[in-house]
Design an enzyme around this catalytic site. Sequence first.
Site, PDB file in Angstrom:
ATOM      1  N   LEU A 132      56.126  82.522  95.357  1.00  0.00           N
ATOM      2  CA  LEU A 132      55.132  83.117  94.465  1.00  0.00           C
ATOM      3  C   LEU A 132      54.119  83.945  95.254  1.00  0.00           C
ATOM      4  CD1 LEU A 132      54.204  79.905  92.372  1.00  0.00           C
ATOM      5  CD2 LEU A 132      56.085  81.479  91.968  1.00  0.00           C
ATOM      6  N   GLU A 134      51.778  86.091  97.759  1.00  0.00           N
ATOM      7  CA  GLU A 134      51.916  87.330  98.537  1.00  0.00           C
ATOM      8  C   GLU A 134      50.675  87.495  99.411  1.00  0.00           C
ATOM      9  OE1 GLU A 134      52.893  90.624  95.956  1.00  0.00           O
ATOM     10  OE2 GLU A 134      54.631  89.535  95.132  1.00  0.00           O
ATOM     11  N   PRO A 135      50.732  88.397 100.382  1.00  0.00           N
ATOM     12  CA  PRO A 135      49.574  88.535 101.268  1.00  0.00           C
ATOM     13  C   PRO A 135      48.265  88.799 100.512  1.00  0.00           C
ATOM     14  CG  PRO A 135      51.450  89.713 102.166  1.00  0.00           C
ATOM     15  CD  PRO A 135      51.873  89.225 100.817  1.00  0.00           C
ATOM     16  N   ASN A 136      48.353  89.504  99.389  1.00  0.00           N
ATOM     17  CA  ASN A 136      47.134  89.853  98.637  1.00  0.00           C
ATOM     18  C   ASN A 136      46.869  88.921  97.460  1.00  0.00           C
ATOM     19  OD1 ASN A 136      49.521  91.102  97.392  1.00  0.00           O
ATOM     20  ND2 ASN A 136      48.035  91.708  95.831  1.00  0.00           N
ATOM     21  N   GLY A 138      47.296  84.825  95.916  1.00  0.00           N
ATOM     22  CA  GLY A 138      47.726  83.428  95.885  1.00  0.00           C
ATOM     23  C   GLY A 138      47.268  82.798  94.591  1.00  0.00           C
ATOM     24  N   GLN A 288      29.451  45.729 109.330  1.00  0.00           N
ATOM     25  CA  GLN A 288      29.356  46.193 107.934  1.00  0.00           C
ATOM     26  C   GLN A 288      29.604  47.697 107.790  1.00  0.00           C
ATOM     27  OE1 GLN A 288      25.775  45.145 105.847  1.00  0.00           O
ATOM     28  NE2 GLN A 288      26.743  43.338 104.956  1.00  0.00           N
ATOM     29  N   HIS A 347      38.740  55.017 114.457  1.00  0.00           N
ATOM     30  CA  HIS A 347      39.488  54.957 115.720  1.00  0.00           C
ATOM     31  C   HIS A 347      38.677  55.482 116.911  1.00  0.00           C
ATOM     32  CE1 HIS A 347      43.045  54.054 113.332  1.00  0.00           C
ATOM     33  NE2 HIS A 347      43.709  53.852 114.449  1.00  0.00           N
ATOM     34  N   GLU A 372      49.655  74.327  95.731  1.00  0.00           N
ATOM     35  CA  GLU A 372      49.873  74.144  94.285  1.00  0.00           C
ATOM     36  C   GLU A 372      48.588  74.361  93.486  1.00  0.00           C
ATOM     37  OE1 GLU A 372      52.845  73.779  93.050  1.00  0.00           O
ATOM     38  OE2 GLU A 372      53.933  73.267  94.867  1.00  0.00           O
TER      39      GLU A 372
END
Length: 392
Positions: A132, A134-136, A138, A288, A347, A372
């Site tokens: 669907l 294209e560069p120009n 979305g 906590q 972490h 999407e």
Amino acid sequence: MVAMLNRAGEDFAAEDEAQILDAINKWLDRDVRDKVMELEHADEYPHELVEQMKALGLFGATIAQEYGGLGLPAATYAKIVTTISEVWMSLTGIFNSHLIMAAAVERFGTEEQKRNYLPRFATGELRGGLALTEPNAGTDLQAIRMRAVRDGDDYVINGTKTWISNGIEGSCFALLTKTDPDAEPRHRGMTMFIAEKGPGFTVSRKLEKLGYKGIDSAELIFDNYRISADKLIGGEEGRGFHHAVGGLELGRINVAARGVGIANAALKEAVAYSQVRETMGKPICQHQAIQLKLGDMATRCHAAQLLVESAANAYDKGERCDMEAGMAKLFASEAALENATECMRIHGGYGYSKEFHVERYFRDAPLMCIGEGTNEMQRIIIARQLISRHPV
Ligand SMILES: Cc1cc2nc3c(=O)[nH]c(=O)nc-3n(C[C@H](O)[C@H](O)[C@H](O)COP(=O)(O)OP(=O)(O)OC[C@H]3O[C@@H](n4cnc5c(N)ncnc54)[C@H](O)[C@@H]3O)c2cc1C
């Protein structure tokens, strides 16, 4: 036996769902888990895993049994996507956009198109995706410039598509074009084809990405690509926008399910790590500040999963579910992003290391907010639906 129905109205037993999920889990443990780190960092297409995915029937997961697929309800399919995404989200992209292409053919194609394509899509013999963007254009799909001009029994197509998942490894795409660039409203001039690679249809480059490694994203060039008129989905010009948007409900449920997978994975890693890492003489899970994070992370996972289930159930019943799919996609993708970030914080320095999975969640999660339909657009879709469903 508890029975469910898929969208095609075919029977599907809950026991079948358990069996399929069990087979997927065994495959992930046996063949996938240990390979993810290496394939991810090499950004290598997982050919061997794709062959195994074919054998598992994943390329036909949502295609009706009548056409050789498994005919899974969207609710079961979403659970599969979540389960795989917990281990390596990239893998789901290989069959997700392929199945959206298949759904466009199954929902809107002629009987001849269904018989010709769906069995080959279902086995994975013919794989591809949705072209669907294209560069120009979305978000504003109606602004695409790709032209398809009728020439006898053929159309001749010119233009560029970008960001196309499976663009290199795939060979067939649901291709959105303009057959009448002057049409008003603009969507009436849009037409979708089932385009197989051939003369005039080339890959110009592989796109390098922050995350979503392993799966290929490509720019595709169409230079006087000639395609027979019988490849026009449904045989009628001017329905392409409707076909593209029709597939996005399932697409959004897919992306939401992937988001749940990433959010869950981040939660699991955080829960485990926080019990073994000690500071100030005790495991960090006893601080906590860490508990607050874990509490929020777990709540997000549960809420996101329920939203996905609710949207998928509505989809299976054939109900309009653009608002529900939009809510699931919005919430689950933001949950993935927030959980990935919190998992990284929990972490500490190790979260920033390429030797842990955590940094991958952090790179993969933002895509769920973009693909999407961006989350900005999901909010707008939800609001518009709210207003139209509750007029005063
Ligand atoms: C890894 C990856 C894989 C992809 N795979 C595919 C694929 O297989 N097939 C395919 O066709 N496409 C694919 N895409 C493209 C993707 O669908 C688009 O990137 C997405 O729809 C956004 O379009 P855009 O990038 O042109 O952003 P734009 O449309 O330019 O949007 C830019 C910003 O403006 C906001 N915005 C735009 N319009 C509005 C508005 N009206 N109101 C409020 N905010 C607005 C957007 O939310 C966004 O924040 C992929 C993209 C990526 C990154």
